[in-house]
Design an enzyme around this catalytic site. Sequence first.
Site, short mmCIF file in Angstrom:
data_model
loop_
_atom_site.label_atom_id
_atom_site.label_comp_id
_atom_site.label_asym_id
_atom_site.label_seq_id
_atom_site.Cartn_x
_atom_site.Cartn_y
_atom_site.Cartn_z
N ASN A 42 0.51 -1.57 0.02
CA ASN A 42 0.21 0.44 -0.05
C ASN A 42 1.58 1.50 -0.09
O ASN A 42 1.82 0.43 0.48
CB ASN A 42 -0.99 0.13 1.29
CG ASN A 42 -0.18 0.14 2.28
OD1 ASN A 42 0.17 -0.91 2.97
ND2 ASN A 42 -1.13 0.62 3.87
N GLU A 44 0.51 5.61 0.51
CA GLU A 44 -0.44 6.58 0.62
C GLU A 44 -0.41 7.37 0.47
O GLU A 44 1.33 7.88 -0.01
CB GLU A 44 -0.79 6.26 2.49
CG GLU A 44 -1.33 4.55 2.77
CD GLU A 44 -1.64 4.71 4.35
OE1 GLU A 44 -1.27 5.31 5.40
OE2 GLU A 44 -2.12 3.64 4.64
N GLU A 55 -2.72 -4.58 -3.21
CA GLU A 55 -3.35 -5.36 -3.67
C GLU A 55 -3.16 -5.04 -5.61
O GLU A 55 -3.08 -5.78 -6.47
CB GLU A 55 -4.31 -6.10 -3.87
CG GLU A 55 -4.48 -7.17 -2.19
CD GLU A 55 -5.24 -5.97 -1.09
OE1 GLU A 55 -4.65 -5.12 -1.05
OE2 GLU A 55 -6.06 -6.52 -0.04
N CYS A 85 -9.94 -4.96 0.68
CA CYS A 85 -11.15 -3.90 0.26
C CYS A 85 -12.11 -4.45 -0.58
O CYS A 85 -11.69 -4.70 -1.43
CB CYS A 85 -10.44 -2.79 0.65
SG CYS A 85 -9.81 -2.39 -1.12
N CYS A 88 -10.69 -3.05 -4.27
CA CYS A 88 -9.54 -4.44 -4.63
C CYS A 88 -10.52 -5.55 -4.86
O CYS A 88 -9.77 -6.66 -6.19
CB CYS A 88 -8.21 -4.90 -3.60
SG CYS A 88 -7.14 -3.22 -3.56
N1 THU Z 1 -5.25 -0.56 2.41
C1 THU Z 1 -4.74 -1.90 1.34
O1 THU Z 1 -3.37 -1.93 0.64
N2 THU Z 1 -4.91 -3.68 0.93
C2 THU Z 1 -6.40 -3.83 1.52
O2 THU Z 1 -7.39 -4.82 0.93
C3 THU Z 1 -6.86 -2.58 2.70
C4 THU Z 1 -6.32 -1.56 2.70
C5 THU Z 1 -3.80 -0.17 2.83
C6 THU Z 1 -5.03 0.88 2.71
C7 THU Z 1 -4.68 2.26 3.17
O3 THU Z 1 -3.42 2.44 3.01
C8 THU Z 1 -4.78 1.17 5.39
O4 THU Z 1 -4.53 -0.08 4.19
C9 THU Z 1 -5.27 1.71 5.78
O5 THU Z 1 -6.77 1.69 4.30
#
Ligand code: THU
Length: 125
Positions: A42, A44, A55, A85, A88
């Site tokens: 991830n 941000e 993902e 999520c 994704c």
């Molecule tokens: N996040 C993911 O990388 N994958 C997911 O399926 C759920 C959320 C990340 C996004 C963000 O950087 C952090 O988790 C909190 O939501």
Amino acid sequence: MENKELYRRAVEAMKNSYAPFSKFTVGAVLLTKDGKLFTGVNVENSSFGGTICAERTAYVKAVSEGFREFDRIAIACNEGAAWPCGICRQFMYEFGSDLKVITGDDEENLKMMTLQELLPEGFKL
Ligand code: THU
């Protein structure tokens, strides 16, 4: 490659996560049907909506390198099991719902579900 090994690589990938805002670090490893691996984390952003999940990072890397058929994805997170999520799930669905999704609290407690189970009646044009 075994699920445990795939998950271990997701844990390793997670070290590159950029999550200064949520502190929720995620790593993913995507295995193509012909055995190639792509990692993702991830990433941000100060403009929160610009954040991308681990993902989708892995998928974008793979698809942009010419790969579209996927066997499995393993996901690791600093807070234990992390199922993908909704965004994704839909993103991955585009490339096939027979994908197997693996996550867990640790490599001895892995769970696996298909994307079809995680997103029944997904949207596809
Ligand atoms: N996040 C993911 O990388 N994958 C997911 O399926 C759920 C959320 C990340 C996004 C963000 O950087 C952090 O988790 C909190 O939501």
